[in-house]
Scaffold this motif. Sequence first.
Motif, PDB file in Angstrom:
ATOM      1  N   ILE A  83       0.700  -1.188   0.007  1.00 19.16           N
ATOM      2  CA  ILE A  83       0.137   0.028  -0.170  1.00 19.16           C
ATOM      3  C   ILE A  83       0.720   1.368  -0.034  1.00 19.16           C
ATOM      4  O   ILE A  83       0.602   2.304  -0.955  1.00 19.16           O
ATOM      5  N   LEU A  84       1.922   1.123   0.989  1.00 17.29           N
ATOM      6  CA  LEU A  84       2.772   2.288   1.036  1.00 17.29           C
ATOM      7  C   LEU A  84       3.410   2.752  -0.614  1.00 17.29           C
ATOM      8  O   LEU A  84       3.476   3.924  -1.065  1.00 17.29           O
ATOM      9  N   TRP A  85       4.076   1.618  -1.067  1.00 21.74           N
ATOM     10  CA  TRP A  85       4.553   1.581  -2.330  1.00 21.74           C
ATOM     11  C   TRP A  85       3.661   2.343  -3.400  1.00 21.74           C
ATOM     12  O   TRP A  85       3.818   3.341  -4.427  1.00 21.74           O
ATOM     13  N   LEU A  86       2.210   1.762  -3.357  1.00 22.33           N
ATOM     14  CA  LEU A  86       1.451   2.199  -4.396  1.00 22.33           C
ATOM     15  C   LEU A  86       0.788   3.772  -4.177  1.00 22.33           C
ATOM     16  O   LEU A  86       0.932   4.319  -5.290  1.00 22.33           O
ATOM     17  N   GLU A  87       0.735   4.091  -3.024  1.00 24.77           N
ATOM     18  CA  GLU A  87       0.764   5.558  -2.492  1.00 24.77           C
ATOM     19  C   GLU A  87       1.687   6.344  -3.405  1.00 24.77           C
ATOM     20  O   GLU A  87       1.507   7.570  -3.835  1.00 24.77           O
ATOM     21  N   ASN A  88       2.989   6.052  -3.100  1.00 24.66           N
ATOM     22  CA  ASN A  88       3.918   6.787  -3.825  1.00 24.66           C
ATOM     23  C   ASN A  88       3.829   6.670  -5.297  1.00 24.66           C
ATOM     24  O   ASN A  88       4.270   7.818  -5.850  1.00 24.66           O
ATOM     25  N   TYR A  89       3.787   5.580  -5.958  1.00 25.01           N
ATOM     26  CA  TYR A  89       3.819   5.441  -7.192  1.00 25.01           C
ATOM     27  C   TYR A  89       2.464   6.136  -7.987  1.00 25.01           C
ATOM     28  O   TYR A  89       2.817   6.959  -8.840  1.00 25.01           O
ATOM     29  N   LEU A  90       1.457   6.225  -7.596  1.00 28.98           N
ATOM     30  CA  LEU A  90       0.332   6.928  -7.971  1.00 28.98           C
ATOM     31  C   LEU A  90       0.530   8.470  -7.747  1.00 28.98           C
ATOM     32  O   LEU A  90      -0.242   9.199  -8.221  1.00 28.98           O
ATOM     33  N   VAL A 113     -10.924   6.229  -8.214  1.00 30.46           N
ATOM     34  CA  VAL A 113     -10.499   5.235  -7.212  1.00 30.46           C
ATOM     35  C   VAL A 113     -11.743   5.241  -6.278  1.00 30.46           C
ATOM     36  O   VAL A 113     -12.118   6.054  -5.628  1.00 30.46           O
ATOM     37  N   VAL A 114     -12.264   3.961  -6.194  1.00 33.18           N
ATOM     38  CA  VAL A 114     -13.262   3.432  -4.674  1.00 33.18           C
ATOM     39  C   VAL A 114     -12.145   3.092  -3.763  1.00 33.18           C
ATOM     40  O   VAL A 114     -11.704   2.196  -3.965  1.00 33.18           O
ATOM     41  N   SER A 115     -12.431   3.820  -2.439  1.00 30.82           N
ATOM     42  CA  SER A 115     -11.738   3.441  -1.387  1.00 30.82           C
ATOM     43  C   SER A 115     -12.009   3.836  -0.167  1.00 30.82           C
ATOM     44  O   SER A 115     -12.883   4.952  -0.148  1.00 30.82           O
ATOM     45  N   HIS A 116     -12.150   2.929   0.983  1.00 30.23           N
ATOM     46  CA  HIS A 116     -12.331   3.343   2.310  1.00 30.23           C
ATOM     47  C   HIS A 116     -11.290   3.587   3.056  1.00 30.23           C
ATOM     48  O   HIS A 116     -11.689   3.466   4.466  1.00 30.23           O
ATOM     49  N   ASP A 117     -10.142   3.692   2.411  1.00 30.15           N
ATOM     50  CA  ASP A 117      -8.790   3.582   3.197  1.00 30.15           C
ATOM     51  C   ASP A 117      -8.695   4.995   3.489  1.00 30.15           C
ATOM     52  O   ASP A 117      -8.148   5.828   2.385  1.00 30.15           O
ATOM     53  N   ARG A 118      -8.904   5.712   4.601  1.00 31.26           N
ATOM     54  CA  ARG A 118      -8.809   7.123   4.690  1.00 31.26           C
ATOM     55  C   ARG A 118      -7.595   7.748   4.187  1.00 31.26           C
ATOM     56  O   ARG A 118      -7.011   8.737   3.707  1.00 31.26           O
ATOM     57  N   ASN A 119      -6.246   7.054   5.039  1.00 26.52           N
ATOM     58  CA  ASN A 119      -4.991   7.564   4.624  1.00 26.52           C
ATOM     59  C   ASN A 119      -4.426   7.400   3.437  1.00 26.52           C
ATOM     60  O   ASN A 119      -3.848   8.275   2.686  1.00 26.52           O
ATOM     61  N   PHE A 120      -5.077   6.522   2.651  1.00 26.12           N
ATOM     62  CA  PHE A 120      -4.772   5.981   1.119  1.00 26.12           C
ATOM     63  C   PHE A 120      -5.573   7.206   0.273  1.00 26.12           C
ATOM     64  O   PHE A 120      -4.549   7.586  -0.535  1.00 26.12           O
ATOM     65  N   LEU A 121      -6.510   7.606   0.595  1.00 31.49           N
ATOM     66  CA  LEU A 121      -7.201   8.744   0.052  1.00 31.49           C
ATOM     67  C   LEU A 121      -6.524  10.168   0.262  1.00 31.49           C
ATOM     68  O   LEU A 121      -6.064  10.798  -0.965  1.00 31.49           O
ATOM     69  N   ASN A 122      -5.892  10.423   1.275  1.00 26.14           N
ATOM     70  CA  ASN A 122      -5.154  11.682   1.661  1.00 26.14           C
ATOM     71  C   ASN A 122      -3.857  11.687   1.196  1.00 26.14           C
ATOM     72  O   ASN A 122      -3.540  12.748   0.616  1.00 26.14           O
ATOM     73  N   ALA A 123      -3.181  10.455   0.882  1.00 27.03           N
ATOM     74  CA  ALA A 123      -2.020  10.308   0.171  1.00 27.03           C
ATOM     75  C   ALA A 123      -1.978  10.432  -1.251  1.00 27.03           C
ATOM     76  O   ALA A 123      -1.064  10.904  -2.010  1.00 27.03           O
ATOM     77  N   VAL A 170      -5.461  -8.816  12.146  1.00 25.58           N
ATOM     78  CA  VAL A 170      -4.304  -8.401  11.140  1.00 25.58           C
ATOM     79  C   VAL A 170      -5.132  -7.234  10.228  1.00 25.58           C
ATOM     80  O   VAL A 170      -6.361  -7.353   9.852  1.00 25.58           O
ATOM     81  N   SER A 171      -4.345  -6.331   9.822  1.00 30.31           N
ATOM     82  CA  SER A 171      -5.090  -5.178   9.034  1.00 30.31           C
ATOM     83  C   SER A 171      -4.073  -4.593   8.402  1.00 30.31           C
ATOM     84  O   SER A 171      -2.961  -4.262   8.934  1.00 30.31           O
ATOM     85  N   HIS A 172      -4.401  -3.815   7.239  1.00 31.51           N
ATOM     86  CA  HIS A 172      -3.636  -2.991   6.658  1.00 31.51           C
ATOM     87  C   HIS A 172      -4.325  -1.495   6.588  1.00 31.51           C
ATOM     88  O   HIS A 172      -3.496  -0.831   5.902  1.00 31.51           O
ATOM     89  N   ASP A 173      -5.304  -1.223   7.394  1.00 30.26           N
ATOM     90  CA  ASP A 173      -5.984  -0.002   7.249  1.00 30.26           C
ATOM     91  C   ASP A 173      -5.096   0.865   8.446  1.00 30.26           C
ATOM     92  O   ASP A 173      -5.366   0.613   9.567  1.00 30.26           O
ATOM     93  N   GLU A 174      -4.485   1.667   7.765  1.00 27.19           N
ATOM     94  CA  GLU A 174      -3.698   2.676   8.724  1.00 27.19           C
ATOM     95  C   GLU A 174      -4.442   3.378   9.804  1.00 27.19           C
ATOM     96  O   GLU A 174      -4.183   3.305  11.101  1.00 27.19           O
ATOM     97  N   ARG A 175      -5.852   3.789   9.535  1.00 24.15           N
ATOM     98  CA  ARG A 175      -6.490   4.452  10.516  1.00 24.15           C
ATOM     99  C   ARG A 175      -7.034   3.571  11.519  1.00 24.15           C
ATOM    100  O   ARG A 175      -6.889   3.838  12.713  1.00 24.15           O
ATOM    101  N   LEU A 176      -7.470   2.498  11.201  1.00 23.99           N
ATOM    102  CA  LEU A 176      -7.772   1.433  12.139  1.00 23.99           C
ATOM    103  C   LEU A 176      -6.848   0.975  13.345  1.00 23.99           C
ATOM    104  O   LEU A 176      -6.991   1.099  14.342  1.00 23.99           O
TER     105      LEU A 176
END
Length: 684
Positions: free
Chosen positions: A353-360, A369-379, A638-644
């Motif tokens: 996820i962190l790599w994808l944020e930097n790439y995009l 993009v449809v996303s419910h990952d708040r940090n991903f959207l902010n990035a 187990v989670s990849h959701d940074e906000r959670l």
Amino acid sequence: TPKIFVHHCILLNAPLISSLWHSSVIGVLDCGGVEFEDGEEVYDAIGGLLQGSSADCKNEDDIRDICQQMFNTLKLSNGHAASKQVLLDAPVRLSQISLFLFVSFTTVDARKLEKAEAKLKQKQGRRNERDSQKTTNPLVLEEASASQASSKKDSRVDLSGKNRSYDIRIENFDVSFGERSLLQGAELSLSTGRRYGLIGRNGLGKTTLLKMLASRSLRVPAHITILHVEQEVAGDDTGALQSVLESDTVREGLLTEERLLNARIANGTAEGMETVRLSEIYAKLEEIEADKAPARASIILCGLGFSPKMQTQTTKEFSGGWRMRLALARALFAKPDLLLLDEPTNMLDVRAILWLENYLQTWQTTILVVSHDRNFLNAVVTDIIHLHSQRLESYRGDYENFVKTKEDRLKNQQREYEAQFQYREHIQVFIDRFRYNANRAAQVQSKLKLLEKLFPDNFEKLSPPVLQLDEVEFYYNTDQRLFTQLSVSADLESRICIVGENGAGKSTMLKLLMGELTPVNGIRHAHRNLKIGYFSQHHVDQLDLNVCSIELLLNKFPGRNEEEYRHQLGGYGITGELATRPVASLSGGQKSRVAFAQMTMPCPNFYILDEPTNHLDMETIEALAKALNKFKGGVVLVSHDERLIRMVCRELWVCEHGNVRRVEGGFDEYRDILQEQFRKEGYL
């Protein structure tokens, strides 16, 4: 009855509301009565009356809450002696919009009332028709459709090829799913080079809108290429790296033509023009830097977690999750004019996820993009498109800016109301209440407020450790040892989040903790009174898709009445007609809610959650975090959701290299470690 219900609401919440409004609402509710299928139908019936003259009222969410509670109470009061107690103990929060009610409902729009009654009669007719169809084929799933107003001039310009703009503007379009209208008279504008985040509650039509764009059911200029990352790559004998390279159809076409021409030249059968064409092909291949394509494809695959060895494996050797990553890699490599991503972080670990944020962040064309990952959207995103009330609203900036803008609008509206009605001193109490609730509404509020109460904790305290792995060794085969000397423990105070790359063994460790897998060596210890609730990342696999949600709970927990099952589902937003639909017809987020309802029904004292936020909207994720924080039992997730992770986690464990280590600095330290790895490996 509706009359008793509204009477109690007024007495308990809004004594100054006019009797004319009182009788009008009763009339509409009596018209629908117990035939309402869900809170949305109540909102359709009386929402306009509640909003009154303020067409742009920003308290819409509160009004929807009130309608939902009206529906719940009407359902409970249908044939149950306990309904009176429900009315008194759980009054609808009409006080939150009392200021609007006092001023707006001194007169009633008769046409609105007639319209509401007509709409209810139409819905009842459609429902009767649908019920008769269900008896012959109960599992026929509805299909999505789109319609769009267009002019002949627009069509001619598009077909002529004169329109070479890469901006997209779609005006006055509707999207439906079966009989349910998702968007009406909507407008969508996408400027080339900008990255849009499409947000909204589960089940409102975000995924359906992407599908309508991808299928060109909505008119997108023909010269604009679209890629929708929706389905996993088909498994065959093609290597992973080659599969990504083949997604660039222009490059592949030129290389194929080059091979054919060279073969003809070698055989002496080539004509003069073919030699000229070969020179053109070489020039074009040099222009698109075709020789650098394998390296670029490899970097994308590495960023998404594919090791050099994995890049040589055939696509059929990968699981569904890894094939979805391949689909994403192909889309990133192909660089379409419009890239459509539906919950791209669901299939990724934190590192990817962190790599994808930097790439995009350096993406040159348009992304939706449809996303419910708040940090991903902010990035990632530059704009937010909010889907609600069957329309789309655009906001400049990331998700945090969207929240702030909505908050500012609400505060401005509050000031306007206060200025307009400040001379009415006798209703100051209502203004004070509105101010308090407006401040709360300005935040991202959960639409599942009851979720915070649905993690019961009336169980006995257990002496620690309640769950422990001691010197555990585990492997599926001797050539692949996942864990050696694994020692971890948790108790009822634990809030542990486990992170790590896909394939590192996170899900396997959860199954060892649960006792689903037996250690090869070492010991698993669990308290005799430990009762675990488990949420799988593949939770849909645990659900019977051919039955409705009520039947699903009935089969799992027999012996209770229907109202108990409805109440359990209702706490997670599966109400009315949703609870009687086949589970297969529900959206991804709605299926997750059904899985949560099933998991919590036996009242566990310890939860093990594997990627619980996949498909959940942001409001539900917020509610889940609050519920976990209030829960008195233990939690390992187990989670990849940074906000959670930031909201819930007290301990962060990293699963890697056959063991688990605790990161003292929490998520910030883990993120810094990953960023440094990217820099060293040249992925940034």
